[in-house]
Scaffold this motif. Structure first.
Motif, PDB file in Angstrom:
ATOM      1  N   THR A 385     -15.281 -29.427  64.245  1.00  0.00           N
ATOM      2  CA  THR A 385     -15.023 -30.824  63.863  1.00  0.00           C
ATOM      3  C   THR A 385     -14.894 -31.697  65.114  1.00  0.00           C
ATOM      4  N   LYS A 386     -14.387 -31.116  66.187  1.00  0.00           N
ATOM      5  CA  LYS A 386     -14.291 -31.894  67.429  1.00  0.00           C
ATOM      6  C   LYS A 386     -15.685 -32.120  68.015  1.00  0.00           C
ATOM      7  N   GLU A 389     -17.387 -34.673  66.032  1.00  0.00           N
ATOM      8  CA  GLU A 389     -16.851 -36.002  66.354  1.00  0.00           C
ATOM      9  C   GLU A 389     -17.502 -36.540  67.627  1.00  0.00           C
ATOM     10  N   ILE A 393     -20.640 -39.764  68.401  1.00  0.00           N
ATOM     11  CA  ILE A 393     -20.558 -40.815  69.425  1.00  0.00           C
ATOM     12  C   ILE A 393     -21.760 -40.759  70.360  1.00  0.00           C
ATOM     13  N   ALA A 396     -25.117 -41.709  68.720  1.00  0.00           N
ATOM     14  CA  ALA A 396     -25.213 -43.162  68.536  1.00  0.00           C
ATOM     15  C   ALA A 396     -25.558 -43.851  69.860  1.00  0.00           C
ATOM     16  N   LYS A 481     -15.275 -39.774  74.876  1.00  0.00           N
ATOM     17  CA  LYS A 481     -14.970 -41.113  74.362  1.00  0.00           C
ATOM     18  C   LYS A 481     -14.812 -42.109  75.504  1.00  0.00           C
TER      19      LYS A 481
ATOM     20  N   ALA B   8     -23.906 -46.241  65.916  1.00  0.00           N
ATOM     21  CA  ALA B   8     -22.455 -46.133  65.769  1.00  0.00           C
ATOM     22  C   ALA B   8     -21.857 -47.388  65.156  1.00  0.00           C
ATOM     23  N   PHE B  11     -22.366 -47.397  61.590  1.00  0.00           N
ATOM     24  CA  PHE B  11     -21.506 -46.393  60.987  1.00  0.00           C
ATOM     25  C   PHE B  11     -20.128 -46.965  60.660  1.00  0.00           C
ATOM     26  N   PHE B  12     -19.586 -47.669  61.612  1.00  0.00           N
ATOM     27  CA  PHE B  12     -18.230 -48.160  61.406  1.00  0.00           C
ATOM     28  C   PHE B  12     -18.186 -49.370  60.470  1.00  0.00           C
ATOM     29  N   ASN B  57     -17.439 -39.533  57.840  1.00  0.00           N
ATOM     30  CA  ASN B  57     -17.969 -38.347  58.473  1.00  0.00           C
ATOM     31  C   ASN B  57     -18.902 -37.586  57.551  1.00  0.00           C
ATOM     32  N   ASN B 433      -5.093 -37.321  71.831  1.00  0.00           N
ATOM     33  CA  ASN B 433      -4.889 -38.595  71.175  1.00  0.00           C
ATOM     34  C   ASN B 433      -4.264 -39.587  72.157  1.00  0.00           C
ATOM     35  N   TYR B 504     -13.089 -49.267  71.178  1.00  0.00           N
ATOM     36  CA  TYR B 504     -14.071 -48.893  70.155  1.00  0.00           C
ATOM     37  C   TYR B 504     -13.402 -48.054  69.078  1.00  0.00           C
ATOM     38  N   PHE B 506     -14.065 -45.372  67.655  1.00  0.00           N
ATOM     39  CA  PHE B 506     -14.055 -43.906  67.698  1.00  0.00           C
ATOM     40  C   PHE B 506     -12.773 -43.337  68.292  1.00  0.00           C
ATOM     41  N   TRP B 507     -11.994 -44.177  68.931  1.00  0.00           N
ATOM     42  CA  TRP B 507     -10.706 -43.700  69.437  1.00  0.00           C
ATOM     43  C   TRP B 507      -9.723 -43.424  68.297  1.00  0.00           C
ATOM     44  N   HIS B 509     -10.588 -43.067  64.813  1.00  0.00           N
ATOM     45  CA  HIS B 509     -11.063 -42.252  63.703  1.00  0.00           C
ATOM     46  C   HIS B 509     -12.181 -41.310  64.118  1.00  0.00           C
ATOM     47  N   GLY B 510     -12.253 -40.222  63.420  1.00  0.00           N
ATOM     48  CA  GLY B 510     -13.308 -39.240  63.653  1.00  0.00           C
ATOM     49  C   GLY B 510     -12.966 -38.006  62.839  1.00  0.00           C
ATOM     50  N   GLU B 511     -13.929 -37.143  62.683  1.00  0.00           N
ATOM     51  CA  GLU B 511     -13.722 -36.001  61.793  1.00  0.00           C
ATOM     52  C   GLU B 511     -12.474 -35.192  62.168  1.00  0.00           C
ATOM     53  N   TYR B 512     -12.261 -35.004  63.445  1.00  0.00           N
ATOM     54  CA  TYR B 512     -11.061 -34.263  63.879  1.00  0.00           C
ATOM     55  C   TYR B 512      -9.839 -35.178  63.960  1.00  0.00           C
ATOM     56  N   THR B 513     -10.037 -36.335  64.546  1.00  0.00           N
ATOM     57  CA  THR B 513      -8.923 -37.263  64.760  1.00  0.00           C
ATOM     58  C   THR B 513      -8.231 -37.640  63.452  1.00  0.00           C
ATOM     59  N   MET B 515      -7.438 -35.802  61.188  1.00  0.00           N
ATOM     60  CA  MET B 515      -6.558 -34.730  60.714  1.00  0.00           C
ATOM     61  C   MET B 515      -5.182 -34.772  61.347  1.00  0.00           C
TER      62      MET B 515
END
Lengths: 526, 526, 526
Positions: A385-386, A389, A393, A396, A481, B8, B11-12, B57, B433, B504, B506-507, B509-513, B515
């Motif tokens: 998943t990381k 993610e 990015i 894109a 990121k 990207a 996407f957002f 995602n 994070n 931006y 992606f900081w 939200h994201g598939e891992y973030t 969680m």
């Protein structure tokens, strides 16, 4: 601040001029990929000196040399270039062995290849150049001379079952493996060893993709040759790959050929360590490995590897049960070093999972084993998943032409193309000749997810090593990121200013970069 | 350059649309933190499948799959996703055990927890699911069956004092620790071991903050649960923390329960290695550790650890003198893994310092010992000057809103807040994070200053390892300055251009973030 | 977002004000480099407290302390500063020993120096301060007391040939090395050991540049003192350098003084490991090292190191053949840790190469050995092409004033100058007090090329370690390009906007940075 010599912009402006000039100074400058490359026909044929340099770099070094008061010359002169060798040339290896397979013309080997692929490259005529020893000899006669010449191998042979066979068995002498004629000596491969050790040979050769049996021909000759790097570097890869496939003394080192030695983790650790294959480190960090480290040398390694004889498992205990030399029989779902996503606990793989639980059952309850393997499954899946993610990015950015450099601004890859390295099917995943953000993303998958899988599989998750890799992946994600943010800020600013950024020329050319095989291939029209 | 799928920005923009759409496709998408989360009541209750994914995602992976020609599906299918698993889902663990303590509802565990906190989680009913073995058994009967089932543990037990007691002592059989009733088997904790080993239990439980006795409940259940990460990852932390507190076989591994084993550094190294706790590596790099490595396996480890019996100290020699299981008695000033500044040589700590000098005195003059400990004091204090130099820069950036991203632009932390991670009292120090510059600063303190302290404390400063960490800190400091410079240059440029930079998406939200526990907590209104 | 206290810009504006104010508060603030520095005359003279702080940092910490509710005070108080010590002072070591040699006044040592350079610094008067023991003693009397005081050393001595001499030899007692008079005790150096061990002393002292005999006086006293760092850090370097030159117990540790111990790789590994000298790691990763790891502790180390007695070579086997203590006799072309370019296979070095092949010949054919050494030659030479590719880019940046910061914006180097660190002859190569891109380039040469050379020389190229370093160099190269690209993009943008970027003041000053010796030297007018 003084102008040192000339600046980078000037350098790249004068580059084309030198390309033309250099054609006339071939004794110094050999441009990679001439239209008519001289291919070496025999192992000992001298190549035309093949400096991969481009003239621009020569110019740089001349200027540098002047500035530093250093000489300019081929770096096999023996001169010590204190200034980091800035002023010296690199003229490339004097002799290279021809490649084989479909990429043979593109890829050539350092002479050391003859020891690792002896059936193909070892030429007995050249084994003892200058040697005056001719004629045929018995093993006893070999021993007589070589006791003086190479006492170590004679001692080791005497310690082996070959030299000191068990009751009722015959000595396996020097001539059995190397032949009798000193002018036609043999370097043995698995074929020769297999004449006596049939079961082991059969196991070795039956290994499926991912096993030792495919480490060299499949990976290196057929695929690895696509690597972009020059022979001086890939030789390091080759040593492990070739010895694993072609020779038995990768694990049972000459001339003891010891089963006990091969049972120890250190035997495997020679190759199975470091990035992309951290197996040795992960094992050593586990409870199993730590107990082995603490007392393993006091154990009787002549005993077969099982739960009655050993307090902890070793590499071979699990992966070569009962001496099975087809390691894929005690392996797991093959996914190219663990870099593809698969649930190894899925019902489809029940037989494999049950077999692993059965292996653990020597000392652990099946449920304990399953809980741990399940934790491995989840950790691996989460780690993707990381990666995904990050890929969102980076892809894109690629789509928006924001990666610096974009693939077109790099040296061509080994297929002669300039494609995005992270999109399977469109290019080769690779660690070099890519942008910084691609490298980080590659590492996140190949180095880090692979490490997490192997840490969990070898129970290093008791230890902080797994934690380290999990942390590493977090770090890589935030670096990706951070890099993405900078690239987007630059783009927004430049757009507002009407600046059209194009990647700087140093991404495409340079003394080392100009040696990539992609350049060669382009010139060869392939 | 082709457009790969969508960029990207697009996407957002479409993200909110999908958030709404997804509510109706709950079988695929479960948004983290529903208003009415189904809490698991018993260890084996299946959770509702709890994919932590956000719909955006999913969308990404669908597009990705189409592009790559890969299937889309839950990744427990067993399919191998060669494209780095880009097109697969992660649906999360199928079963999670409920947490306990004040963060229990927020945090749940992988099933493997039952082995590490058995008094709470181990359910004998579920120990042998599918097992047909019922009834009560004597130890002899256990041994009969388990010799076939798990020969390793029987062999190990026979090698132990439990299985082969000294003259005049009785055998400690299987039933003593696991009970007789095969349907109500017990997994022992320190309490059970302590019934015979009173002195050791007492020592263990008396350990103060920073000792094994607080490794799990204080650190992980009460505090570690505040960690932002999902259970799949924290399970790796938990293994060491829980076994250290709850079980004696962390050091005296089953079923030998060997004092000799626990005396060796490898016993400690399973947990005490890697970033944040480099004790094993630092010891191994010292003269003490190198001599141990060179000859330790030839020593008689059944002898008590003292200067007469051992040529160099080991971990336990110094930290568990005379078998004292309260390690805080032979510890130093506790500062949360060495991350707070304190002069351990201050007069206030005279008793502790004198005790250490006395330990060294077995082989070294007191003055020699004091000089070395003094060098440690100065090195640690100096290392904080680098950290403070970095903090000045980073805090000023924070103050000027120049960190990219600022805390508000990240996922909420485990308390549900968005505060600056480096200011104690205002947020949790953390590795993930966070922005790149915060991560570097965190590492400078926790990983690097900690490593310097431990290197010096274990005499690794004879070796270049200390040197490495000192150098590492220099490197981190200059990377922080470099990053700060870039952030300030961007800000100055953007100000002049009238660009208002916002971090931006992606900081955040994201598939891992998505969680991170902070998101969960927010939804749960806590 | 709240203002935390004051921002970085404000901090640097108020800096000059504090510089003036501070002159009157000398008890707290000692500016580095007063016009009249008080030099310590005797080893135990207290220095004037020498905090290296600049007033601005004091101010910062005062503010910080207020904000955090922490106390402010000297950090030898014993207080624990939980906030990472942000609010505490660092007042520097209380006592420093005077330096010697031409940089003696600039550079001073922590007291631990007396153990590593005892002939100069060890003062017997101060050996037992507070000790009431006076008078002269026989060795037997020493042993009586010290069996109680330091049982370890007595046990070790008894295990040694000194304490338990072979038939016909006399005991070498305590007094032989330490003297009889308890008030005038001696700490032995090589001179004293050499009185009996003449051959070994001769070998040691004959060692050429690059050998142990020059590790301390040449490197550290004459050159290392030019290092920019404070004594608290260089003490870590000093330990290995000084013990290697001055004392025999670096390898034959006290009080066993064992030949067997010194023959083991671990004996060398105490110093020869880590960045810049990865010899131990490289050996351990090779077949030789792995076999040693797997069984070395079962060998009889009392036997001389040769191919008949040992199945693989160790460090001393190759580098100290027949016990030769002049290691430069079995060394290779000296190039300052392998950081200069030289072809070690050039005809000029035929004698050295032949000697190495002869060493390998104990167990390998000469051609096998030559092929491997040749592969080393090519790998090293190739690695310089990457370095030169990087240097071209970085030097061009320097030439264009684009490096951030430029040398003038850093603290002065140890010579008091501000010159480009990568241009030999114009400055000192260094790892700290440089820009990020200079650090990367430095590492590419010193850490990475050095590692490649040592990996190949020790046959770690069978293993992925060599691969790792080769990959590392690729990574460094692309990071350098990435950094260069960012610097050039900034410059282009700023030029268009009319912004003249000047390096931020944090590059030049800071709590740690202000301790560099370059500042001291400037004030001292040297």
């Amino acid at each position: 601040m003084n102008k040192l010599y000339f600046n980078a912009k000037q350098f790249f402006f004068i580059l084309p001029v030198f390309v033309i000039l250099t054609i006339s100074i071939r004794s110094f400058a050999y441009e990679y990929g001439s239209a008519n490359p001289q291919v070496i026909e025999t192992p000992f044929a001298k190549t035309t000196a093949t400096p991969h340099r481009i003239p621009g770099n020569m110019r740089f070094r001349h200027e540098m040399a002047e500035l530093l008061g250093e000489k300019v010359g081929p770096d096999d002169s023996g001169d010590v270039y204190n200034a980091g060798g800035l002023a010296s040339y690199y003229t490339g290896p004097k002799e290279l062995f021809p490649g084989k397979g479909k990429f043979g013309q593109l890829y050539r080997f350092l002479p050391v290849i003859r020891w690792y692929d002896p059936a193909y490259y070892f030429n007995p005529q050249n084994f003892h150049p200058g040697s005056t020893v001719t004629g045929e000899f018995t093993s006893e006669q070999c021993v007589t001379c070589h006791t003086a010449e190479n006492p170590g191998i004679v001692t080791q042979w005497r310690q082996s079952k070959h030299g000191t066979p068990p009751e009722g068995k015959e000595i396996v002498g020097c001539d059995r493996c190397h032949g009798k004629n000193h002018e036609k000596l043999i370097m043995p491969t698995y074929t020769l060893c297999g004449e006596c050790h049939e079961k082991q040979l059969k196991g070795h050769r039956e290994g499926e993709r991912g096993s030792h049996a495919h480490a060299y021909h499949l990976e290196l000759i057929d695929q690895g040759c696509q690597m972009e790097k020059p022979a001086e570097e890939t030789t390091a890869c080759l040593a492990c790959h070739a010895i694993a496939e072609n020779r038995c003394d990768g694990c049972h080192t000459r001339h003891r050929f010891s089963v006990a030695e091969a049972r120890k983790p250190t035997s495997c650790g020679v190759c199975h360590s470091g990035p992309e294959q951290y197996e040795f480190e992960m094992y050593m960090q586990s409870y199993h490995g730590m107990i082995y480290q603490g007392e393993g040398q006091t154990w009787d390694w002549t005993k077969p590897l099982n739960a009655k004889n050993y307090v902890v498992p070793t590499c071979a205990y699990c992966h070569m049960q009962d001496g099975e030399h087809n390691v894929t029989k005690s392996s797991t779902v093959y996914t190219y070093m663990g870099t593809s996503l698969v649930d190894r606990g899925a019902y489809r793989y029940k037989a494999t999972r049950d077999a692993w639980v059965n292996t653990c059952k020597g000392c652990h309850s099946p449920r304990f084993a399953r809980d741990h393997l399940h934790a491995m499954d989840e950790a691996v899946k989460l780690s993707f998943t990381k990666y995904r993610e990050a890929m969102l990015i980076v892809t894109a950015l690629y789509n928006d032409n924001l990666i610096d450099p974009m693939p077109i601004d790099l040296a061509p890859d080994s297929r002669g193309h300039n494609v995005f390295s992270l999109m399977p099917g469109k290019g080769e995943m690779r660690k070099y000749n890519v942008s910084n953000i691609e490298r980080l993303t590659y590492e996140m998958l190949v180095d880090i997810i692979g490490a997490i899988f192997k840490a969990k599989a070898h129970n290093a998750y008791y230890s902080p090593i797994y934690g380290y890799w999990e942390w590493a992946q977090d770090r890589w994600l935030l670096q990706i990121k951070d890099e993405a943010s900078k690239l987007k800020r630059f783009a927004e600013i430049e757009e507002k200013l009407g600046i059209k950024h194009t990647a700087y020329p140093f991404w495409k050319h340079g003394e080392y970069t100009d040696m990539f095989l992609g350049w060669k291939r382009k010139e060869w029209g392939k």
